[in-house]
Design a protein around this motif. Structure first.
Motif, PDB file in Angstrom:
ATOM      1  N   SER A 144      -4.032  50.779 -16.118  1.00 27.11           N
ATOM      2  CA  SER A 144      -5.028  49.777 -16.492  1.00 27.11           C
ATOM      3  C   SER A 144      -4.961  48.554 -15.584  1.00 27.11           C
ATOM      4  O   SER A 144      -5.996  47.947 -15.265  1.00 27.11           O
ATOM      5  CB  SER A 144      -4.840  49.365 -17.954  1.00 27.11           C
ATOM      6  N   LEU A 145      -3.761  48.179 -15.144  1.00 28.83           N
ATOM      7  CA  LEU A 145      -3.645  47.041 -14.230  1.00 28.83           C
ATOM      8  C   LEU A 145      -4.264  47.355 -12.871  1.00 28.83           C
ATOM      9  O   LEU A 145      -4.890  46.490 -12.248  1.00 28.83           O
ATOM     10  CB  LEU A 145      -2.174  46.645 -14.066  1.00 28.83           C
ATOM     11  N   ARG A 146      -4.086  48.599 -12.395  1.00 29.70           N
ATOM     12  CA  ARG A 146      -4.705  48.982 -11.115  1.00 29.70           C
ATOM     13  C   ARG A 146      -6.222  48.929 -11.207  1.00 29.70           C
ATOM     14  O   ARG A 146      -6.899  48.454 -10.291  1.00 29.70           O
ATOM     15  CB  ARG A 146      -4.264  50.391 -10.725  1.00 29.70           C
ATOM     16  N   TYR A 147      -6.760  49.439 -12.311  1.00 30.91           N
ATOM     17  CA  TYR A 147      -8.213  49.381 -12.490  1.00 30.91           C
ATOM     18  C   TYR A 147      -8.692  47.933 -12.573  1.00 30.91           C
ATOM     19  O   TYR A 147      -9.700  47.556 -11.974  1.00 30.91           O
ATOM     20  CB  TYR A 147      -8.615  50.130 -13.761  1.00 30.91           C
ATOM     21  N   LEU A 148      -7.952  47.119 -13.327  1.00 30.40           N
ATOM     22  CA  LEU A 148      -8.375  45.735 -13.536  1.00 30.40           C
ATOM     23  C   LEU A 148      -8.287  44.921 -12.248  1.00 30.40           C
ATOM     24  O   LEU A 148      -9.035  43.955 -12.070  1.00 30.40           O
ATOM     25  CB  LEU A 148      -7.516  45.094 -14.631  1.00 30.40           C
ATOM     26  N   ASP A 176     -15.363  41.025 -10.252  1.00 27.02           N
ATOM     27  CA  ASP A 176     -16.450  40.493 -11.083  1.00 27.02           C
ATOM     28  C   ASP A 176     -15.793  39.987 -12.368  1.00 27.02           C
ATOM     29  O   ASP A 176     -15.446  40.779 -13.250  1.00 27.02           O
ATOM     30  CB  ASP A 176     -17.471  41.592 -11.383  1.00 27.02           C
ATOM     31  N   LEU A 177     -15.597  38.686 -12.466  1.00 28.81           N
ATOM     32  CA  LEU A 177     -14.788  38.128 -13.551  1.00 28.81           C
ATOM     33  C   LEU A 177     -15.380  38.433 -14.922  1.00 28.81           C
ATOM     34  O   LEU A 177     -14.641  38.720 -15.868  1.00 28.81           O
ATOM     35  CB  LEU A 177     -14.650  36.615 -13.370  1.00 28.81           C
ATOM     36  N   LYS A 178     -16.698  38.394 -15.039  1.00 28.99           N
ATOM     37  CA  LYS A 178     -17.325  38.663 -16.336  1.00 28.99           C
ATOM     38  C   LYS A 178     -17.012  40.080 -16.804  1.00 28.99           C
ATOM     39  O   LYS A 178     -16.621  40.297 -17.963  1.00 28.99           O
ATOM     40  CB  LYS A 178     -18.835  38.460 -16.226  1.00 28.99           C
ATOM     41  N   LEU A 179     -17.164  41.046 -15.911  1.00 25.81           N
ATOM     42  CA  LEU A 179     -16.858  42.427 -16.276  1.00 25.81           C
ATOM     43  C   LEU A 179     -15.358  42.613 -16.521  1.00 25.81           C
ATOM     44  O   LEU A 179     -14.956  43.393 -17.384  1.00 25.81           O
ATOM     45  CB  LEU A 179     -17.329  43.384 -15.174  1.00 25.81           C
ATOM     46  N   GLY A 180     -14.542  41.912 -15.748  1.00 25.86           N
ATOM     47  CA  GLY A 180     -13.097  41.996 -15.945  1.00 25.86           C
ATOM     48  C   GLY A 180     -12.685  41.534 -17.333  1.00 25.86           C
ATOM     49  O   GLY A 180     -11.857  42.171 -18.000  1.00 25.86           O
ATOM     50  N   GLN A 181     -13.253  40.433 -17.794  1.00 24.82           N
ATOM     51  CA  GLN A 181     -12.943  39.941 -19.129  1.00 24.82           C
ATOM     52  C   GLN A 181     -13.469  40.888 -20.208  1.00 24.82           C
ATOM     53  O   GLN A 181     -12.794  41.137 -21.213  1.00 24.82           O
ATOM     54  CB  GLN A 181     -13.535  38.545 -19.322  1.00 24.82           C
ATOM     55  N   GLU A 182     -14.685  41.403 -19.991  1.00 28.04           N
ATOM     56  CA  GLU A 182     -15.253  42.327 -20.973  1.00 28.04           C
ATOM     57  C   GLU A 182     -14.401  43.591 -21.111  1.00 28.04           C
ATOM     58  O   GLU A 182     -14.106  44.035 -22.224  1.00 28.04           O
ATOM     59  CB  GLU A 182     -16.679  42.718 -20.555  1.00 28.04           C
ATOM     60  N   MET A 183     -14.000  44.162 -19.973  1.00 27.09           N
ATOM     61  CA  MET A 183     -13.243  45.408 -20.022  1.00 27.09           C
ATOM     62  C   MET A 183     -11.856  45.213 -20.602  1.00 27.09           C
ATOM     63  O   MET A 183     -11.362  46.046 -21.366  1.00 27.09           O
ATOM     64  CB  MET A 183     -13.149  46.021 -18.626  1.00 27.09           C
ATOM     65  N   SER A 184     -11.188  44.124 -20.257  1.00 23.28           N
ATOM     66  CA  SER A 184      -9.837  43.891 -20.788  1.00 23.28           C
ATOM     67  C   SER A 184      -9.872  43.721 -22.299  1.00 23.28           C
ATOM     68  O   SER A 184      -9.047  44.298 -23.027  1.00 23.28           O
ATOM     69  CB  SER A 184      -9.208  42.665 -20.117  1.00 23.28           C
ATOM     70  N   ASP A 185     -10.851  42.946 -22.816  1.00 24.70           N
ATOM     71  CA  ASP A 185     -10.979  42.798 -24.269  1.00 24.70           C
ATOM     72  C   ASP A 185     -11.359  44.123 -24.921  1.00 24.70           C
ATOM     73  O   ASP A 185     -10.890  44.443 -26.017  1.00 24.70           O
ATOM     74  CB  ASP A 185     -12.031  41.733 -24.595  1.00 24.70           C
TER      75      ASP A 185
END
Length: 608
Positions: free
Chosen positions: A143-147, A153-162
């Motif tokens: 998950s860290l590699r994907y993130l 894209d910070l917006k997508l990064g926050q959405e996916m992590s949550d």
């Protein structure tokens, strides 16, 4: 002679017949082999007994909590072997998916929709799910590699992590049948799950610190009332509520639910129907939500990396006084410091993910919080130095990068609150280990023999020169002997400082905020030092490209961090008068009470 012949030949009297019979059968088979056709048998499968193999987790036996033990100077030297979680096949599959994501996310011409489609094609929305649920059975290392890629894209990064964190909570909280009904919609990519935990700080003394509550009506339906901080309320919402005024429970609010309204970054619930997640305990809930801190650390690190890349793009083609900006020592030093922080944070994040993936029932709450606080604290200071180089020429981009870092650093909690979480958990663990010693230290007249022995045992600690008895250098490359001894010094000082704090304050140690925050920061640096040394030693020993650079990075980081840890522990050990905390607290109290600057202007006079 006839008798002898009968006795000795009887066991073998049928040999000739048997040989002739076998030869005749073989010959007949040989003759008919040319004309015989192969016989095909229909195999019958019982599909009800067919089992789909899930991903095999290669976990080691449960170990004691690593960083909690550091508070009592117990160090698990096996942790200096940097975790390797993925095998060859898993690593290849991971690289292929990462390459597919990079092709889209690193292309500035691709739109937001293109990136969402790439996430859908690579299965990111269902990545934490099991293989039987069309997921990837993703572990935390993957998950860290994907993130790392998605967070461009910070917006997508926050959405996916949550979304990933919430999926794990929903899986643990719902029954199997309810989970199967929802899983298709949750992983379709049309809507994501947002987490609603934090609330506004109360404005009145009588107002409750946690006001969102859930009640059960006569029909057995739960209803939520309250207000939460949330940036996107269009999809599913995972809401933490107070039930019966005594316990916490999580509820899942469906899209377009009744009674949900959003204003700016706040979402309000007014008798909103919700699905309770009854099967997850409060302890499990705490651990599941703790993963969000690890993802926040990754997002902060990648924002710092993006800032360094933007700064290097500005520097590369510019000159000052006939000399390239790349050759100015101060700029090189700033870029070098940024590289150190990024390398250290990345090492700690993957180290902690390795503990989560590699051991049974890992107790890593402190490690997750430390990863978040390390980069959140250092990245803000480093970002100001980096963005001072472009200055006003890239003002809009610099302001956006600063705002991104500020929002991530304060996402859900502050640095001070997380430091208190680290310190209180660490000091609680130390208190259980050293309870009898602290009682005797606080009653010296009743325990004179113990006090004399304690004075002899702590004579090296009193001189700030503990004997190095952990032998950490034996578990690292020989080149890292000096940094390993510096790490060992920091670890051995932790127990002495914890003992001093508990002996000085007793049960009121939980109120010694300034000293506890120093203790938490020191412990955080020790975790990162461990991760950096373990990673560099592994890289050099297995022959990774630029492994010698990693060795230098590790040595420089530990050398510079050891002095900071030493200062923090000495100030915590000295107490509020010698470290001047008492006076700073009094100054702040005067300003807050008077609501003014207190001091007069430099031009003020009392006589003419």
């Amino acid at each position: 002679m006839n008798i002898a012949r009968k006795i000795f030949t009887k066991p073998y009297q049928n040999v000739g017949k048997n040989v002739y019979r076998k030869f005749r059968i073989s010959a007949s088979n040989l003759d008919s082999s040319a004309t015989a056709q192969p016989q095909v048998q229909d195999e019958k499968f019982d599909f009800e007994d067919l089992k789909v193999l899930e991903r095999v987790e290669r976990r080691k036996a449960k170990i004691p909590p690593f960083m909690k033990d550091v508070f009592v100077s117990i160090y698990n030297r096996d942790m200096l072997a940097y975790p390797e979680i993925l095998n060859k096949e898993e690593s290849t599959a991971l690289d292929n998916r990462v390459a597919a994501l990079e092709k889209v996310f690193l292309d500035p011409k691709k739109s937001y929709e293109n990136r969402k489609n790439a996430l859908l094609r690579t299965g990111m929305y269902s990545a934490p799910l099991s293989l039987t649920n069309n997921g990837l059975a993703m572990n935390y290392t993957e998950s860290l590699r994907y993130l790392d890629v998605i967070s461009t894209d910070l917006k997508l990064g926050q959405e996916m992590s949550d979304h990933w964190v919430a999926l794990n909570v929903v899986k643990q909280g719902l029954s199997s049948d309810d989970y199967q009904k929802l899983i298709g919609d949750l992983t379709s990519g049309d809507v994501t799950i947002d987490i609603c935990i934090r609330e506004k700080i109360p404005e009145r003394m009588m107002q409750a610190d946690f006001s969102t509550n859930a009640t059960l009506d006569s029909k057995g339906v739960w209803h939520i009332t309250g207000e939460k901080i949330c940036q996107n309320a269009t999809g599913y919402l995972l809401v933490l509520c107070l039930v019966d005024g005594t316990r916490f429970k999580v509820f899942l609010v469906h899209p377009n639910a009744v009674g949900v309204s959003q204003s700016d970054n706040f979402v309000t619930f007014h008798q909103t129907p919700a699905t309770p997640l009854d099967n997850i305990t409060q302890d499990g809930l705490s651990k599941a939500f703790g993963i969000a801190r690890l993802y926040t650390a990754t997002l902060c690190r990648n924002r710092l990396l993006a800032s360094m890349n933007a700064c290097m793009d500005y520097i590369r083609h510019r000159f000052f006084s006939g000399k390239p900006l790349m050759e100015i020592p101060t700029i090189r030093a700033t870029i070098g410091d940024t590289l150190l922080k990024i390398y250290a944070s990345e090492s700690a994040e993957y180290f902690t993910a390795g503990l989560l993936d590699g051991y049974l029932e890992p107790d890593v709450d402190l490690e997750l919080a430390m990863c978040r606080n390390f980069i959140a604290n250092h990245a803000q200071n480093q970002l100001l130095k980096l963005l001072a180089i472009p200055g006003v020429e890239k003002q809009a981009e610099c302001l956006q990068l600063l705002e991104d870092m500020r929002s991530l650093s304060l996402k859900g909690e502050t640095i001070e609150s997380v430091n208190m979480f680290i310190a209180l958990n660490g000091i609680h663990h130390a208190g259980k280990e050293m309870a009898n010693e602290v009682k005797q230290i606080r009653n010296p007249l009743f325990n004179p023999s113990f006090i004399i022995k304690k004075m002899l045992l702590d004579r090296h600690q009193e001189k700030d020169d503990p004997k190095l008895t952990l032998y950490l250098a034996e578990h690292l490359h020989p080149t890292l002997k000096k940094p390993s001894e510096q790490l060992e010094y920091c670890v051995l000082r932790m127990r002495y400082v914890c003992e001093t704090l508990m002996s000085r304050h007793g049960k009121e140690v939980v109120d010694a905020y300034t000293e506890l925050i120093r203790l938490a920061e020191a412990a955080t640096e020790i975790l990162v030092m461990t991760a950096v040394l373990a990673r560099a030693s592994r890289a050099y020993c297995i022959g990774l490209r630029n492994g010698e650079v990693e060795m230098k990075l590790a040595s420089v980081f530990v050398e510079s961090t050891k002095d900071r840890v030493k200062k923090l522990l000495l100030e915590a050990n000295d107490g509020e008068y010698l470290n001047l905390d008492y006076f700073r607290l009094q100054f702040g109290k005067k300003v807050l009470e008077s609501n003014s600057l207190v001091v007069e202007k430099p031009t003020a006079r009392v006589f003419w």
